[in-house]
Design a protein around this motif. Structure first.
Motif, PDB file in Angstrom:
ATOM      1  N   ILE A  56      15.277  57.763  48.826  1.00 28.21           N
ATOM      2  CA  ILE A  56      14.598  56.737  48.042  1.00 28.21           C
ATOM      3  C   ILE A  56      13.114  57.073  47.942  1.00 28.21           C
ATOM      4  N   GLN A  57      12.566  56.914  46.755  1.00 29.48           N
ATOM      5  CA  GLN A  57      11.145  57.118  46.535  1.00 29.48           C
ATOM      6  C   GLN A  57      10.520  55.855  45.978  1.00 29.48           C
ATOM      7  N   ALA A  58       9.294  55.594  46.390  1.00 28.53           N
ATOM      8  CA  ALA A  58       8.507  54.523  45.795  1.00 28.53           C
ATOM      9  C   ALA A  58       7.316  55.167  45.086  1.00 28.53           C
ATOM     10  N   VAL A  59       7.188  54.908  43.802  1.00 24.18           N
ATOM     11  CA  VAL A  59       6.052  55.403  43.026  1.00 24.18           C
ATOM     12  C   VAL A  59       5.113  54.218  42.812  1.00 24.18           C
ATOM     13  N   TRP A  60       3.925  54.323  43.358  1.00 25.53           N
ATOM     14  CA  TRP A  60       2.960  53.224  43.327  1.00 25.53           C
ATOM     15  C   TRP A  60       1.939  53.464  42.216  1.00 25.53           C
ATOM     16  N   LYS A  61       1.672  52.437  41.420  1.00 23.56           N
ATOM     17  CA  LYS A  61       0.626  52.493  40.406  1.00 23.56           C
ATOM     18  C   LYS A  61      -0.237  51.242  40.513  1.00 23.56           C
ATOM     19  N   PHE A  62      -1.513  51.404  40.164  1.00 23.29           N
ATOM     20  CA  PHE A  62      -2.456  50.296  40.227  1.00 23.29           C
ATOM     21  C   PHE A  62      -3.166  50.179  38.884  1.00 23.29           C
ATOM     22  N   SER A  63      -3.478  48.948  38.492  1.00 23.51           N
ATOM     23  CA  SER A  63      -4.042  48.721  37.162  1.00 23.51           C
ATOM     24  C   SER A  63      -5.402  49.370  36.988  1.00 23.51           C
ATOM     25  N   SER A  64      -6.135  49.555  38.086  1.00 22.51           N
ATOM     26  CA  SER A  64      -7.439  50.233  38.020  1.00 22.51           C
ATOM     27  C   SER A  64      -7.341  51.585  38.698  1.00 22.51           C
ATOM     28  N   GLN A  65      -8.036  52.558  38.144  1.00 25.37           N
ATOM     29  CA  GLN A  65      -8.082  53.861  38.798  1.00 25.37           C
ATOM     30  C   GLN A  65      -8.673  53.722  40.189  1.00 25.37           C
ATOM     31  N   VAL A  77      -0.246  45.577  40.899  1.00 29.72           N
ATOM     32  CA  VAL A  77       0.402  46.639  41.664  1.00 29.72           C
ATOM     33  C   VAL A  77       1.810  46.813  41.113  1.00 29.72           C
ATOM     34  N   SER A  78       2.163  48.048  40.739  1.00 29.21           N
ATOM     35  CA  SER A  78       3.504  48.363  40.248  1.00 29.21           C
ATOM     36  C   SER A  78       4.189  49.295  41.241  1.00 29.21           C
ATOM     37  N   ILE A  79       5.437  48.991  41.532  1.00 30.32           N
ATOM     38  CA  ILE A  79       6.206  49.792  42.490  1.00 30.32           C
ATOM     39  C   ILE A  79       7.517  50.182  41.815  1.00 30.32           C
ATOM     40  N   GLN A  80       7.672  51.449  41.524  1.00 30.32           N
ATOM     41  CA  GLN A  80       8.891  51.957  40.918  1.00 30.32           C
ATOM     42  C   GLN A  80       9.780  52.529  42.017  1.00 30.32           C
ATOM     43  N   ILE A  81      10.975  51.979  42.173  1.00 28.66           N
ATOM     44  CA  ILE A  81      11.914  52.461  43.179  1.00 28.66           C
ATOM     45  C   ILE A  81      12.933  53.358  42.492  1.00 28.66           C
ATOM     46  N   GLN A  82      13.051  54.582  42.983  1.00 30.96           N
ATOM     47  CA  GLN A  82      13.941  55.561  42.365  1.00 30.96           C
ATOM     48  C   GLN A  82      14.535  56.467  43.429  1.00 30.96           C
ATOM     49  N   ASP A  83      15.571  57.228  43.031  1.00 29.31           N
ATOM     50  CA  ASP A  83      16.124  58.189  43.982  1.00 29.31           C
ATOM     51  C   ASP A  83      15.311  59.471  43.928  1.00 29.31           C
ATOM     52  N   ASN A  84      15.715  60.458  44.732  1.00 26.56           N
ATOM     53  CA  ASN A  84      14.888  61.663  44.825  1.00 26.56           C
ATOM     54  C   ASN A  84      15.031  62.592  43.619  1.00 26.56           C
ATOM     55  N   THR A  85      15.820  62.186  42.633  1.00 26.83           N
ATOM     56  CA  THR A  85      15.873  62.938  41.380  1.00 26.83           C
ATOM     57  C   THR A  85      15.044  62.250  40.293  1.00 26.83           C
ATOM     58  N   GLY A  86      14.469  61.079  40.623  1.00 25.67           N
ATOM     59  CA  GLY A  86      13.685  60.339  39.651  1.00 25.67           C
ATOM     60  C   GLY A  86      14.466  59.277  38.901  1.00 25.67           C
ATOM     61  N   LYS A  87      15.763  59.121  39.205  1.00 23.76           N
ATOM     62  CA  LYS A  87      16.579  58.097  38.548  1.00 23.76           C
ATOM     63  C   LYS A  87      16.274  56.733  39.154  1.00 23.76           C
ATOM     64  N   PRO A  88      15.977  55.725  38.323  1.00 19.63           N
ATOM     65  CA  PRO A  88      15.650  54.400  38.861  1.00 19.63           C
ATOM     66  C   PRO A  88      16.811  53.776  39.639  1.00 19.63           C
ATOM     67  N   ILE A  89      16.484  53.078  40.708  1.00 17.16           N
ATOM     68  CA  ILE A  89      17.460  52.251  41.417  1.00 17.16           C
ATOM     69  C   ILE A  89      17.526  50.929  40.664  1.00 17.16           C
ATOM     70  N   GLU A  90      18.694  50.537  40.188  1.00 16.32           N
ATOM     71  CA  GLU A  90      18.781  49.416  39.255  1.00 16.32           C
ATOM     72  C   GLU A  90      19.133  48.083  39.910  1.00 16.32           C
ATOM     73  N   LYS A  91      19.810  48.098  41.053  1.00 12.98           N
ATOM     74  CA  LYS A  91      20.258  46.847  41.649  1.00 12.98           C
ATOM     75  C   LYS A  91      19.780  46.737  43.098  1.00 12.98           C
ATOM     76  N   PHE A  92      19.411  45.519  43.483  1.00  9.13           N
ATOM     77  CA  PHE A  92      18.912  45.246  44.817  1.00  9.13           C
ATOM     78  C   PHE A  92      19.552  43.978  45.366  1.00  9.13           C
ATOM     79  N   ASP A  93      19.755  43.947  46.668  1.00  7.77           N
ATOM     80  CA  ASP A  93      20.282  42.750  47.310  1.00  7.77           C
ATOM     81  C   ASP A  93      19.174  41.717  47.473  1.00  7.77           C
TER      82      ASP A  93
END
Length: 277
Positions: A51-60, A70-86
Motif C-alpha cells: 500500500i502506498q499513500a501519496v500526499w499532496k498539499f494545496s500550497s507548495q 491535504v489530499s491522500i491518495q491510497i494506491q497499491d504498489n503499481t499505482g492502482k487506486p484502492i477503491e473500497k475501505f472498511d
C-alpha cells in the motif's frame, strides 16, 4: 497478548498498523517504509508493504494560520487506486496531526472522493514540523497506517521538552479528569482509567456520550514521535464516571496521551504526559 474489545496500534519510525473494529489482539509492529525527511509541501509518497499513500498539499509551502487542503491518495504498489475501505469507528479514514514537540494535536476525518482519494482542510497553528498519520482499512485487507512529515512556514514556538505530569488530574471545560494505571511498565499490558467529575460540584459525571461509536478514544505518541498507539475503550457503551482502556507501552520513555470524550454534544480533549519505566 489479548486485549478484550480494545484496539492497540503500535508503530516504529513511520507508523504502521491501524485500529480494526472489535480487534482482540494487538497488531504486530512492522516497518516496511523508509523514514521520510520533513517535506515542504507538494507531493510526497510513503510506502507500506503493498500500500502506498501519496500526499499532496494545496500550497507548495504550507503556511501557519492559513487553511490548507491535504489530499491522500491510497494506491497499491503499481499505482492502482484502492477503491473500497472498511468503516472503522464510523469513518473510512482517521487522520492524526501532531507538531514535532507534541504541543499541537488534531484528530481529523478526511472525506472520500472515490478511487482511493481522501481530502481534508485544516489549519496549522504555528510554523515548524508536523507529522500526519492516516489510519484506514482497505476492504478485505489488513489495517494500515501511513504517515508523512511536513514543514509549515511561519513563526515556530521555542523548542520545548516534554515533562511528565506530577499531577494526574486535569480540569478541562468544567470537568475534572483523573488518569490512573493499574501498572505502568514498558512491555506489559496495562489498564488505564479516566475518571470524570464535575469540577464545581465534584459529583461524578455519568452522562458521557458516544464519540465515533464509543465512550472515548485515546491516542498515545512517544516523545520522539516514533511510537503511535491508538486505543478504543474496554467497554464502548460506558457513560462514566469511568472509562477504561487497555494498552501497552512498547518501550520505556516519555509519552503524551490524548483522551477524547463527549458530553452534551461537545467533544473535549484531555492531555497527559507520563514517563514509562
Amino acid at each position: 497478548m489479548k486485549v478484550t474489545l480494545s484496539c492497540v496500534i503500535l508503530a516504529s519510525l513511520i507508523v504502521m498498523g491501524a485500529c480494526t473494529p472489535n480487534a482482540s489482539q494487538q497488531q504486530p509492529a512492522q516497518d516496511h517504509t523508509k523514514h521520510n525527511q520533513p517535506a515542504t509541501g507538494g507531493k510526497e509518497t510513503t510506502n507500506s508493504s503493498k500500500i502506498q499513500a501519496v500526499w499532496k498539499f494545496s500550497s507548495q509551502t504550507p503556511k501557519s494560520n492559513q487553511r490548507e487542503e491535504v489530499s491522500i491518495q491510497i494506491q497499491d504498489n503499481t499505482g492502482k487506486p484502492i477503491e473500497k475501505f472498511d468503516i472503522n469507528h464510523e469513518k473510512e479514514m482517521h487522520l492524526i496531526v501532531v507538531s514535532k514537540d507534541l504541543s499541537t494535536f488534531q484528530h481529523l476525518h478526511p472525506g472520500s472522493k472515490g478511487n482511493g482519494l481522501f481530502t481534508v482542510t485544516t489549519t496549522f497553528p504555528t510554523g515548524g514540523d508536523y507529522k500526519l498519520i492516516a489510519d484506514f482499512i482497505p476492504s478485505g485487507g489488513e489495517a494500515k497506517t501511513e504517515s508523512q512529515w511536513i514543514t509549515v512556514s511561519g513563526q515556530a514556538p521555542s523548542p520545548s521538552q516534554l515533562q511528565p505530569d506530577k499531577n494526574m488530574t486535569k480540569v478541562v471545560e468544567g470537568k475534572e479528569v483523573t488518569l490512573a494505571f493499574d501498572k505502568l511498565q514498558s512491555g506489559q499490558e496495562a489498564t488505564m482509567t479516566f475518571s470524570f467529575k464535575d469540577a464545581a460540584s465534584k459529583q461524578p459525571i455519568t452522562n458521557l456520550q458516544p464519540y465515533l461509536g464509543a465512550v472515548g478514544h485515546v491516542v498515545i505518541i512517544s516523545s520522539d514521535v516514533e511510537k503511535y498507539i491508538h486505543n478504543h475503550p474496554l467497554e464502548e457503551k460506558a457513560t462514566g464516571p469511568d472509562a477504561k482502556f487497555g494498552t501497552e507501552f512498547p518501550n520505556s520513555g516519555i509519552y503524551k496521551i490524548w483522551g477524547q470524550f463527549q458530553q452534551n454534544g461537545k467533544v473535549f480533549i484531555v492531555p497527559f504526559v507520563v514517563e514509562v519505566p
